[in-house]
Structures are given as structure tokens and as C-alpha cells.
Design a protein around this motif. Structure first.
Motif, PDB file in Angstrom:
ATOM      1  N   ASP A  14       0.842  -1.196   0.000  1.00 33.92           N
ATOM      2  CA  ASP A  14       0.000   0.000   0.000  1.00 33.92           C
ATOM      3  C   ASP A  14       0.875   1.244   0.000  1.00 33.92           C
ATOM      4  O   ASP A  14       2.094   1.148  -0.111  1.00 33.92           O
ATOM      5  CB  ASP A  14      -1.003  -0.009   1.159  1.00 33.92           C
ATOM      6  N   ASN A  15       0.267   2.406   0.126  1.00 35.87           N
ATOM      7  CA  ASN A  15       1.010   3.672   0.084  1.00 35.87           C
ATOM      8  C   ASN A  15       2.114   3.729   1.133  1.00 35.87           C
ATOM      9  O   ASN A  15       3.128   4.378   0.920  1.00 35.87           O
ATOM     10  CB  ASN A  15       0.084   4.859   0.370  1.00 35.87           C
ATOM     11  N   SER A  16       1.924   3.083   2.257  1.00 37.47           N
ATOM     12  CA  SER A  16       2.851   3.241   3.364  1.00 37.47           C
ATOM     13  C   SER A  16       4.221   2.634   3.097  1.00 37.47           C
ATOM     14  O   SER A  16       5.189   3.017   3.737  1.00 37.47           O
ATOM     15  CB  SER A  16       2.266   2.636   4.642  1.00 37.47           C
ATOM     16  N   ASN A  17       4.315   1.688   2.187  1.00 39.87           N
ATOM     17  CA  ASN A  17       5.607   1.034   1.999  1.00 39.87           C
ATOM     18  C   ASN A  17       6.078   0.959   0.553  1.00 39.87           C
ATOM     19  O   ASN A  17       7.162   0.489   0.292  1.00 39.87           O
ATOM     20  CB  ASN A  17       5.566  -0.383   2.575  1.00 39.87           C
ATOM     21  N   MET A  18       5.279   1.418  -0.382  1.00 37.04           N
ATOM     22  CA  MET A  18       5.669   1.249  -1.777  1.00 37.04           C
ATOM     23  C   MET A  18       6.910   2.063  -2.138  1.00 37.04           C
ATOM     24  O   MET A  18       7.711   1.631  -2.959  1.00 37.04           O
ATOM     25  CB  MET A  18       4.528   1.568  -2.729  1.00 37.04           C
ATOM     26  N   ASN A  19       7.114   3.211  -1.540  1.00 35.61           N
ATOM     27  CA  ASN A  19       8.274   4.041  -1.887  1.00 35.61           C
ATOM     28  C   ASN A  19       9.593   3.406  -1.472  1.00 35.61           C
ATOM     29  O   ASN A  19      10.611   3.628  -2.120  1.00 35.61           O
ATOM     30  CB  ASN A  19       8.150   5.436  -1.285  1.00 35.61           C
ATOM     31  N   THR A  54       0.674  -2.931   7.383  1.00 41.80           N
ATOM     32  CA  THR A  54       0.028  -3.222   8.664  1.00 41.80           C
ATOM     33  C   THR A  54      -1.157  -2.308   8.946  1.00 41.80           C
ATOM     34  O   THR A  54      -1.797  -2.449   9.977  1.00 41.80           O
ATOM     35  CB  THR A  54       1.041  -3.082   9.828  1.00 41.80           C
ATOM     36  N   ARG A  55      -1.454  -1.397   8.043  1.00 45.84           N
ATOM     37  CA  ARG A  55      -2.533  -0.443   8.287  1.00 45.84           C
ATOM     38  C   ARG A  55      -3.890  -1.147   8.256  1.00 45.84           C
ATOM     39  O   ARG A  55      -4.244  -1.766   7.258  1.00 45.84           O
ATOM     40  CB  ARG A  55      -2.498   0.668   7.244  1.00 45.84           C
ATOM     41  N   PRO A  56      -4.673  -1.055   9.325  1.00 51.80           N
ATOM     42  CA  PRO A  56      -5.972  -1.732   9.354  1.00 51.80           C
ATOM     43  C   PRO A  56      -6.939  -1.230   8.290  1.00 51.80           C
ATOM     44  O   PRO A  56      -7.746  -2.002   7.778  1.00 51.80           O
ATOM     45  CB  PRO A  56      -6.519  -1.435  10.750  1.00 51.80           C
ATOM     46  N   ILE A  61     -10.097  -2.400   3.384  1.00 54.67           N
ATOM     47  CA  ILE A  61     -10.446  -2.057   1.999  1.00 54.67           C
ATOM     48  C   ILE A  61     -10.212  -3.231   1.058  1.00 54.67           C
ATOM     49  O   ILE A  61     -11.094  -3.606   0.292  1.00 54.67           O
ATOM     50  CB  ILE A  61      -9.661  -0.817   1.520  1.00 54.67           C
ATOM     51  N   ILE A  62      -9.044  -3.846   1.103  1.00 53.92           N
ATOM     52  CA  ILE A  62      -8.757  -4.868   0.092  1.00 53.92           C
ATOM     53  C   ILE A  62      -9.500  -6.170   0.344  1.00 53.92           C
ATOM     54  O   ILE A  62      -9.857  -6.865  -0.598  1.00 53.92           O
ATOM     55  CB  ILE A  62      -7.252  -5.110  -0.114  1.00 53.92           C
ATOM     56  N   PHE A  63      -9.751  -6.503   1.595  1.00 55.00           N
ATOM     57  CA  PHE A  63     -10.413  -7.777   1.860  1.00 55.00           C
ATOM     58  C   PHE A  63     -11.931  -7.649   1.942  1.00 55.00           C
ATOM     59  O   PHE A  63     -12.645  -8.576   1.586  1.00 55.00           O
ATOM     60  CB  PHE A  63      -9.848  -8.425   3.113  1.00 55.00           C
ATOM     61  N   ASN A  64     -12.451  -6.514   2.378  1.00 49.83           N
ATOM     62  CA  ASN A  64     -13.901  -6.369   2.517  1.00 49.83           C
ATOM     63  C   ASN A  64     -14.562  -5.667   1.345  1.00 49.83           C
ATOM     64  O   ASN A  64     -15.713  -5.948   1.039  1.00 49.83           O
ATOM     65  CB  ASN A  64     -14.240  -5.634   3.810  1.00 49.83           C
ATOM     66  N   TYR A  65     -13.873  -4.755   0.680  1.00 49.19           N
ATOM     67  CA  TYR A  65     -14.494  -4.004  -0.405  1.00 49.19           C
ATOM     68  C   TYR A  65     -14.053  -4.458  -1.787  1.00 49.19           C
ATOM     69  O   TYR A  65     -14.846  -4.522  -2.708  1.00 49.19           O
ATOM     70  CB  TYR A  65     -14.239  -2.497  -0.242  1.00 49.19           C
ATOM     71  N   ILE A  66     -12.773  -4.753  -1.967  1.00 50.45           N
ATOM     72  CA  ILE A  66     -12.280  -5.188  -3.277  1.00 50.45           C
ATOM     73  C   ILE A  66     -12.557  -6.677  -3.488  1.00 50.45           C
ATOM     74  O   ILE A  66     -12.723  -7.129  -4.596  1.00 50.45           O
ATOM     75  CB  ILE A  66     -10.782  -4.858  -3.437  1.00 50.45           C
ATOM     76  N   GLY A  67     -12.605  -7.428  -2.407  1.00 52.51           N
ATOM     77  CA  GLY A  67     -12.946  -8.838  -2.511  1.00 52.51           C
ATOM     78  C   GLY A  67     -11.772  -9.784  -2.657  1.00 52.51           C
ATOM     79  O   GLY A  67     -11.941 -10.919  -3.091  1.00 52.51           O
ATOM     80  N   GLY A  87       4.177  -7.438  -7.606  1.00 54.22           N
ATOM     81  CA  GLY A  87       3.490  -6.882  -6.452  1.00 54.22           C
ATOM     82  C   GLY A  87       2.212  -6.189  -6.894  1.00 54.22           C
ATOM     83  O   GLY A  87       2.080  -5.784  -8.057  1.00 54.22           O
ATOM     84  N   ILE A  88       1.274  -6.109  -5.996  1.00 53.76           N
ATOM     85  CA  ILE A  88       0.065  -5.332  -6.228  1.00 53.76           C
ATOM     86  C   ILE A  88       0.047  -4.229  -5.182  1.00 53.76           C
ATOM     87  O   ILE A  88       0.112  -4.507  -3.979  1.00 53.76           O
ATOM     88  CB  ILE A  88      -1.208  -6.186  -6.114  1.00 53.76           C
ATOM     89  N   ILE A  89       0.007  -2.994  -5.658  1.00 55.81           N
ATOM     90  CA  ILE A  89      -0.045  -1.840  -4.762  1.00 55.81           C
ATOM     91  C   ILE A  89      -1.498  -1.377  -4.689  1.00 55.81           C
ATOM     92  O   ILE A  89      -2.124  -1.124  -5.721  1.00 55.81           O
ATOM     93  CB  ILE A  89       0.828  -0.685  -5.274  1.00 55.81           C
ATOM     94  N   PHE A  90      -2.023  -1.287  -3.490  1.00 57.07           N
ATOM     95  CA  PHE A  90      -3.358  -0.741  -3.272  1.00 57.07           C
ATOM     96  C   PHE A  90      -3.159   0.712  -2.873  1.00 57.07           C
ATOM     97  O   PHE A  90      -2.782   1.011  -1.742  1.00 57.07           O
ATOM     98  CB  PHE A  90      -4.098  -1.545  -2.198  1.00 57.07           C
ATOM     99  N   LYS A  91      -3.347   1.603  -3.831  1.00 57.37           N
ATOM    100  CA  LYS A  91      -3.089   3.025  -3.615  1.00 57.37           C
ATOM    101  C   LYS A  91      -4.355   3.673  -3.081  1.00 57.37           C
ATOM    102  O   LYS A  91      -5.393   3.652  -3.735  1.00 57.37           O
ATOM    103  CB  LYS A  91      -2.632   3.676  -4.908  1.00 57.37           C
ATOM    104  N   ILE A  92      -4.239   4.234  -1.907  1.00 58.47           N
ATOM    105  CA  ILE A  92      -5.380   4.845  -1.231  1.00 58.47           C
ATOM    106  C   ILE A  92      -5.159   6.346  -1.169  1.00 58.47           C
ATOM    107  O   ILE A  92      -4.063   6.804  -0.832  1.00 58.47           O
ATOM    108  CB  ILE A  92      -5.518   4.278   0.188  1.00 58.47           C
TER     109      ILE A  92
END
Length: 127
Positions: A14-19, A54-56, A61-67, A87-92
Motif C-alpha cells: 500500500d502507500n505506506s511502503n511502496m516508496n 500493517t494499516r488496518p 479495503i482490500i479484503f472487505n471491499y475489493i474482494g 506486487g500489487i499496490i493498493f493506492k489509497i
């Protein structure tokens, strides 16, 4: 023929670690649909996927909304991707709400203050 254990694990980011991943090497990044993200995750066994955040809120988002299927994925703090690793980045991203309706929940006033958006990006380290 490549044995599945010889394959690099898929990274969920996610955004927190992709950089931190882009500190060396060459990468190819491509926007993808939620369906494509689900298909790629489905191509890997649970043990071949690493959860790298580790961001809740990202987890929700990825498990409950994206499926993406909820499984007990191993967590690992990744600093460098391997060559040919996916890798798959979930950009929020969050924007202020253009409208701020007030609702009442259990007799308490609540106001909408922001919108939350997410999109997916596939990343591959090429060199």
C-alpha cells in the motif's frame, strides 16, 4: 519448468511502503482493475503471498471491499523487490468531502468530512 516454490512471492503493498521498494532497480508499473487484482492473487497459493502493510484501513479495503480472499497471509517488511517479482499496490487517497451531510446515529450528530478512494497498480521489478 518452474516449480512454484522457485517463484518469487507476490507482494501485497500500500502507500505506506511502496516508496521503500523503488530504491534500486528498474520497475514496470501498470494500473489494473479490481478484477485483475483478484485474478492475480488467485493464481498464487496462500504461502506464496506476502502481506507488506500493517494499516488496518488498507486491510479492510482490500479484503472487505475489493474482494481479495481473506487468508492468513504471512507479513513481511520488504525493502527491496527481487528481479521478476510481482506486487500489487493498493493506492489509497483521501479527499475532503464536497458535501458535508449531517446524519444522526444513536441520537448523536455525525458529519461526513472525507471521501476514500482506492485503485490498484501492478508492479514488476525488471532489473
Amino acid at each position: 519448468m518452474e516449480h512454484k516454490r522457485d517463484r518469487n512471492p507476490l507482494l501485497l503493498l500500500d502507500n505506506s511502503n511502496m516508496n521503500t521498494l523503488f530504491n534500486e532497480g528498474e520497475f514496470k508499473c501498470t494500473n489494473m482493475t479490481f478484477e485483475e487484482a483478484r485474478e492475480i492473487v488467485g493464481m498464487y497459493d496462500k504461502d506464496d503471498i506476502l502481506l507488506c502493510f500493517t494499516r488496518p484501513d488498507t486491510y479492510d479495503i482490500i479484503f472487505n471491499y475489493i474482494g481479495i480472499p481473506k487468508k492468513d497471509y504471512q507479513y513481511k517488511n520488504i525493502r527491496n523487490m527481487r528481479v521478476n517479482q510481482d506486487g500489487i499496490i493498493f493506492k489509497i487517497y483521501i479527499t475532503p468531502s464536497e458535501t458535508q451531510p449531517i446524519i444522526y446515529v444513536d441520537g448523536v450528530e455525525a458529519k461526513k468530512i472525507q471521501n476514500v478512494y482506492v485503485y490498484c497498480m501492478h508492479v514488476l521489478r525488471t532489473k
